[in-house]
Motif scaffolding. Structure first.
Motif, PDB file in Angstrom:
ATOM      1  N   ALA A   1       0.913  -1.004  -0.091  1.00 17.83           N
ATOM      2  CA  ALA A   1       0.094   0.177   0.007  1.00 17.83           C
ATOM      3  C   ALA A   1       0.860   1.416  -0.103  1.00 17.83           C
ATOM      4  CB  ALA A   1      -0.992   0.127   1.413  1.00 17.83           C
ATOM      5  N   LYS A   2       1.927   1.316   0.783  1.00 15.82           N
ATOM      6  CA  LYS A   2       2.942   2.262   0.795  1.00 15.82           C
ATOM      7  C   LYS A   2       3.579   2.734  -0.332  1.00 15.82           C
ATOM      8  CE  LYS A   2       3.939   2.266   5.778  1.00 15.82           C
ATOM      9  NZ  LYS A   2       5.183   1.870   6.801  1.00 15.82           N
ATOM     10  N   ARG A   3       3.761   1.337  -1.254  1.00 20.71           N
ATOM     11  CA  ARG A   3       4.487   1.683  -2.448  1.00 20.71           C
ATOM     12  C   ARG A   3       3.518   2.193  -3.555  1.00 20.71           C
ATOM     13  NH1 ARG A   3       8.342   3.371  -5.051  1.00 20.71           N
ATOM     14  NH2 ARG A   3       9.477   2.500  -3.309  1.00 20.71           N
ATOM     15  N   LEU A   4       2.137   1.690  -3.559  1.00 22.17           N
ATOM     16  CA  LEU A   4       1.132   2.282  -4.347  1.00 22.17           C
ATOM     17  C   LEU A   4       0.829   3.685  -4.122  1.00 22.17           C
ATOM     18  CD1 LEU A   4      -1.279   2.039  -6.119  1.00 22.17           C
ATOM     19  CD2 LEU A   4      -2.793   0.903  -4.275  1.00 22.17           C
ATOM     20  N   VAL A   5       1.051   4.420  -2.864  1.00 24.63           N
ATOM     21  CA  VAL A   5       0.803   5.640  -2.728  1.00 24.63           C
ATOM     22  C   VAL A   5       2.148   6.465  -3.330  1.00 24.63           C
ATOM     23  CG1 VAL A   5       1.188   7.409  -0.916  1.00 24.63           C
ATOM     24  CG2 VAL A   5      -0.317   5.408  -0.521  1.00 24.63           C
ATOM     25  N   VAL A   6       3.450   6.102  -3.281  1.00 28.06           N
ATOM     26  CA  VAL A   6       4.405   6.647  -4.034  1.00 28.06           C
ATOM     27  C   VAL A   6       4.291   6.558  -5.441  1.00 28.06           C
ATOM     28  CG1 VAL A   6       6.942   6.448  -4.213  1.00 28.06           C
ATOM     29  CG2 VAL A   6       5.929   5.902  -2.111  1.00 28.06           C
ATOM     30  N   LEU A   7       3.896   5.386  -6.007  1.00 25.41           N
ATOM     31  CA  LEU A   7       3.854   5.033  -7.368  1.00 25.41           C
ATOM     32  C   LEU A   7       2.834   6.350  -7.802  1.00 25.41           C
ATOM     33  CD1 LEU A   7       4.355   3.739 -10.256  1.00 25.41           C
ATOM     34  CD2 LEU A   7       2.747   1.907  -9.269  1.00 25.41           C
ATOM     35  N   ALA A   8       1.520   6.199  -7.129  1.00 23.00           N
ATOM     36  CA  ALA A   8       0.556   7.231  -7.605  1.00 23.00           C
ATOM     37  C   ALA A   8       0.953   8.698  -7.453  1.00 23.00           C
ATOM     38  CB  ALA A   8      -0.917   6.863  -6.759  1.00 23.00           C
ATOM     39  N   SER A   9       1.670   8.977  -6.533  1.00 23.46           N
ATOM     40  CA  SER A   9       1.834  10.342  -6.317  1.00 23.46           C
ATOM     41  C   SER A   9       3.054  10.666  -7.593  1.00 23.46           C
ATOM     42  CB  SER A   9       2.912  10.320  -5.002  1.00 23.46           C
ATOM     43  OG  SER A   9       3.276  11.989  -4.776  1.00 23.46           O
ATOM     44  N   ASN A  10       4.114   9.781  -7.795  1.00 24.55           N
ATOM     45  CA  ASN A  10       4.943  10.168  -8.918  1.00 24.55           C
ATOM     46  C   ASN A  10       4.278  10.267 -10.305  1.00 24.55           C
ATOM     47  OD1 ASN A  10       7.231   9.858  -7.033  1.00 24.55           O
ATOM     48  ND2 ASN A  10       7.621   7.827  -7.564  1.00 24.55           N
ATOM     49  N   LEU A  11       3.224   9.365 -10.366  1.00 28.09           N
ATOM     50  CA  LEU A  11       2.644   9.473 -11.836  1.00 28.09           C
ATOM     51  C   LEU A  11       1.716  10.765 -11.775  1.00 28.09           C
ATOM     52  CD1 LEU A  11       1.487   5.777 -12.432  1.00 28.09           C
ATOM     53  CD2 LEU A  11       3.115   6.988 -13.474  1.00 28.09           C
ATOM     54  N   SER A  12       1.159  11.079 -10.742  1.00 27.97           N
ATOM     55  CA  SER A  12       0.597  12.406 -10.688  1.00 27.97           C
ATOM     56  C   SER A  12       1.230  13.578 -10.945  1.00 27.97           C
ATOM     57  CB  SER A  12      -0.385  12.428  -9.417  1.00 27.97           C
ATOM     58  OG  SER A  12      -1.207  13.686  -9.163  1.00 27.97           O
ATOM     59  N   ASN A  13       2.516  13.656 -10.513  1.00 27.99           N
ATOM     60  CA  ASN A  13       3.207  14.605 -10.528  1.00 27.99           C
ATOM     61  C   ASN A  13       3.917  14.813 -12.085  1.00 27.99           C
ATOM     62  OD1 ASN A  13       3.291  15.955  -8.153  1.00 27.99           O
ATOM     63  ND2 ASN A  13       4.803  14.546  -7.483  1.00 27.99           N
ATOM     64  N   LYS A  14       3.810  13.585 -12.571  1.00 35.01           N
ATOM     65  CA  LYS A  14       4.438  13.844 -13.883  1.00 35.01           C
ATOM     66  C   LYS A  14       3.545  13.278 -15.031  1.00 35.01           C
ATOM     67  CE  LYS A  14       8.927  14.856 -13.272  1.00 35.01           C
ATOM     68  NZ  LYS A  14       9.710  14.092 -13.035  1.00 35.01           N
ATOM     69  N   LEU A  15       2.297  14.027 -15.230  1.00 35.75           N
ATOM     70  CA  LEU A  15       1.261  13.344 -16.019  1.00 35.75           C
ATOM     71  C   LEU A  15       1.484  13.026 -17.429  1.00 35.75           C
ATOM     72  CD1 LEU A  15      -1.955  13.633 -15.463  1.00 35.75           C
ATOM     73  CD2 LEU A  15      -2.053  15.868 -16.796  1.00 35.75           C
ATOM     74  N   GLY A  16       1.008  12.004 -17.641  1.00 34.94           N
ATOM     75  CA  GLY A  16       1.188  11.412 -19.061  1.00 34.94           C
ATOM     76  C   GLY A  16       2.495  10.899 -19.233  1.00 34.94           C
ATOM     77  N   GLN A  17       3.243  10.717 -18.267  1.00 40.62           N
ATOM     78  CA  GLN A  17       4.483  10.124 -18.278  1.00 40.62           C
ATOM     79  C   GLN A  17       4.751   8.794 -17.863  1.00 40.62           C
ATOM     80  OE1 GLN A  17       7.324  12.163 -19.727  1.00 40.62           O
ATOM     81  NE2 GLN A  17       5.460  13.469 -19.951  1.00 40.62           N
ATOM     82  N   SER A  18       5.809   7.762 -18.506  1.00 35.98           N
ATOM     83  CA  SER A  18       5.843   6.444 -18.227  1.00 35.98           C
ATOM     84  C   SER A  18       6.091   6.065 -16.788  1.00 35.98           C
ATOM     85  CB  SER A  18       6.836   5.783 -19.235  1.00 35.98           C
ATOM     86  OG  SER A  18       8.192   6.299 -18.918  1.00 35.98           O
TER      87      SER A  18
END
Length: 460
Positions: A25-42
């Motif tokens: 769950a903690k990894r999911l939070v980090v992953l979602a936060s990173n993807l949200s900060n870099k919209l549309g990026q891999s």
């Protein structure tokens, strides 16, 4: 309502995910936060380090992690917000996601009339608060792939059982919402387009005393005079006029349609090949004057309609249905670019699809706040920006000392776009998905830099 920090938003949305291990769950939070900060990026482009990249790929490849468990955490976060509102519209629609990566395509089903297309389908339900004009969030989503070997089975549609058809998704969505919302379901009104005009669905919603507005797909048989719904509507006296803004493609200015309003109580008969009692509903019609090809809405609803004001309210609910289409744009072409994902298996892909759906809903929240110009000009920008953030944005864009009066939300919306290089070339005041999010992220970077510089000065 809108979390200004990606980290805060990701934690609120995904920290309660039941993935079998709190570390996941903690990894999911980090992953979602990173993807949200870099919209549309891999995954690679959005990660902040090599360790982050490796952890992100381990997460998506972990067979013990289920995409639906990720989704349920997001639905729970949305459900926790509904007690803030007295009325909610559940805006529903289906879209297809097409993927070009060959490895994934081999696990996909057909998506259109072209049997060579490959991808998955998703039926999403977005909650919207009409009184506050807030996009609240996703409360349900069903994803599936079609069996390629059954391509063309629509030819046998009439002979198949209701629960074996894709159209059963409307009832399934309502069941899932009811389970998650409990007694709060009484404040929810499902708003659906013509695809939901299914007699079993109308019967289910009525029997369960669930509220809805469905656009009619066909002139059904009714017990009232005239026997057919559309012909009967023509005999009804006009309750007055309503101007409807008809959205245009390509970002063009909406067209104004002058329409006549009609309403009545109707009893919809069961089709000849089905058994059951007539379904008691209310009808609201909205037809453009002097135009054979103009706007024509025939709505069936559970909402009591005995006056023009009540008919206008139902029409206003249906007019918000376009917001689910805007969510699809934020998810697909305009924001998170979900169809550009390149993963090695369908299971890995679906986890990312779900995460990006909630990021798209968050982007949709921010953009709609600004798009609603009349309301946004009356609201403070501190609804989405901290006092320091808007002052830094003011200094950057206005090149002057920030005012004592807090600027409007609309000012923030326009200037976030300008911060990312947006120009109102179409003269419609609509900042695109990508530019709005780029401006948002750029401001967060400026804010972080300011706070870092301030902390270094204190240390020195």
């Amino acid at each position: 309502m809108f979390s200004t920090s990606s980290e805060q938003w990701a934690s609120e949305t995904f920290s309660q995910a039941k993935l079998g291990d709190i570390r996941r769950a903690k990894r999911l939070v980090v992953l979602a936060s990173n993807l949200s900060n870099k919209l549309g990026q891999s995954l690679v482009q959005s990660s902040t380090s090599l360790a982050d990249i490796e952890a992100a790929y381990r997460f998506t490849r972990n067979k013990a992690i289920n995409a639906q468990a990720i989704a349920e955490s997001g639905f729970l976060a949305t459900a926790k917000r509904v007690n803030q509102y007295d009325c909610l519209l559940a805006l529903e629609d289906t879209t297809s996601l097409e993927f070009r990566h060959q490895t994934v395509r081999d696990e996909m089903g057909h998506t259109t009339s072209n049997k060579h297309s490959r991808g998955m389908h998703a039926h999403s339900v977005l909650l919207f608060a009409p009184e506050q004009q807030h996009v609240v969030g996703l409360i349900e989503q069903k994803r599936w792939t079609r069996d390629i070997t059954l391509y063309g089975q629509n030819n046998r549609h009439a002979s198949r059982a209701y629960k074996s058809k894709e159209s059963y998704k409307w009832e399934q969505a309502s069941e899932a919402m009811s389970t998650r919302l409990g007694s709060e379901m009484s404040k929810v009104i499902s708003v659906c387009d013509r695809e939901a005009d299914i007699i079993e669905y109308l019967t289910y919603k009525t029997t369960q005393q669930q509220r809805f507005v469905v656009r009619s797909m066909q002139s059904r048989c009714i017990e009232q005079s005239g026997n057919k719904l559309y012909q009967y509507s023509e005999s009804l006296k006009s309750a007055g006029q309503r101007t409807v803004l008809v959205r245009q493609k390509g970002g063009r200015k909406a067209r104004e349609a002058c329409c006549q309003i009609r309403y009545a109580k109707v009893d919809v008969k069961m089709p000849a090949n089905k058994k059951g009692a007539a379904v008691p509903l209310y009808y609201v019609g909205c037809q453009e004057e002097n135009s054979d090809q103009g706007l024509s809405w025939h709505l069936l609803t559970s909402e009591p309609v005995t006056s023009k004001e009540e008919a206008e309210r139902v029409l206003a609910y249906y007019e918000k249905r376009w917001l689910i289409e805007e969510f699809h744009k934020a998810w697909k072409s305009g924001g998170t670019q979900v169809e550009d994902l390149r993963m090695q298996s369908k299971d890995n892909l679906e986890k990312m699809v779900v995460i990006l759906a909630f990021i798209a809903a968050r982007l949709h929240q921010l953009r709609y706040l600004g798009l609603n110009k009349k309301a946004a000009e009356k609201q403070s920008c501190e609804m989405v920006l901290s006092p320091l953030a808007w002052k830094l944005l003011w200094s950057k864009q206005e090149k002057s000392k920030p005012p004592k009066t807090v600027p409007s939300l609309y000012w923030a919306y326009i200037n976030l776009g300008k911060l990312a290089g947006w120009h109102d070339s179409k003269r419609n005041g609509r900042v695109g998905w990508q530019r709005l999010w780029e401006g948002w992220f750029k401001l967060q970077t400026i804010l972080e830099g300011y706070e870092l510089a301030k902390s270094l000065d204190l240390e020195m």
